[in-house]
Design an enzyme around this catalytic site. Structure first.
Site, short mmCIF file in Angstrom:
data_model
loop_
_atom_site.label_atom_id
_atom_site.label_comp_id
_atom_site.label_asym_id
_atom_site.label_seq_id
_atom_site.Cartn_x
_atom_site.Cartn_y
_atom_site.Cartn_z
N CYS A 10 -17.86 40.11 -89.13
CA CYS A 10 -18.64 38.62 -89.27
C CYS A 10 -18.50 37.79 -88.60
O CYS A 10 -16.67 37.51 -88.86
CB CYS A 10 -18.99 38.64 -90.96
SG CYS A 10 -17.96 38.64 -91.96
N CYS A 13 -15.09 36.41 -90.84
CA CYS A 13 -14.23 37.83 -89.88
C CYS A 13 -12.97 36.92 -89.06
O CYS A 13 -12.13 36.91 -88.91
CB CYS A 13 -14.52 39.26 -90.33
SG CYS A 13 -15.40 39.56 -91.53
#
Length: 77
Positions: A10, A13
């Site tokens: 994501c 991340c």
């Protein structure tokens, strides 16, 4: 030193990975950064919220993206 960025890929991340790499560039520590995207592997660390950062097999943060200077403190000990 082995640093693992745990998360499915994501935006947060990716931000954690960037901040980690930037923190390493500004330190004198040599480390290998590994991305872990497999959910089963992430769960082995007991992480309930991603992203998470693991330094030498110790979870130092999960569920948020720490700033570069905070990561540098963990890296430098």
């Amino acid at each position: 030193m082995i640093i693992k960025v745990l998360g499915p890929g994501c935006k947060n991340c990716k931000n954690l990975e960037k901040n980690t790499l930037d923190a390493l560039k500004s330190s004198s520590v040599e480390a290998k950064v590994v991305k872990v995207t497999d959910i089963a592997e992430i769960q082995k660390y007991g992480v309930m919220r991603t992203p998470a950062l693991v330094i030498d097999e110790e979870v130092v943060v999960s569920g948020r993206v720490p700033k570069e200077d905070e990561i540098a403190q963990w890296i430098n000990g």
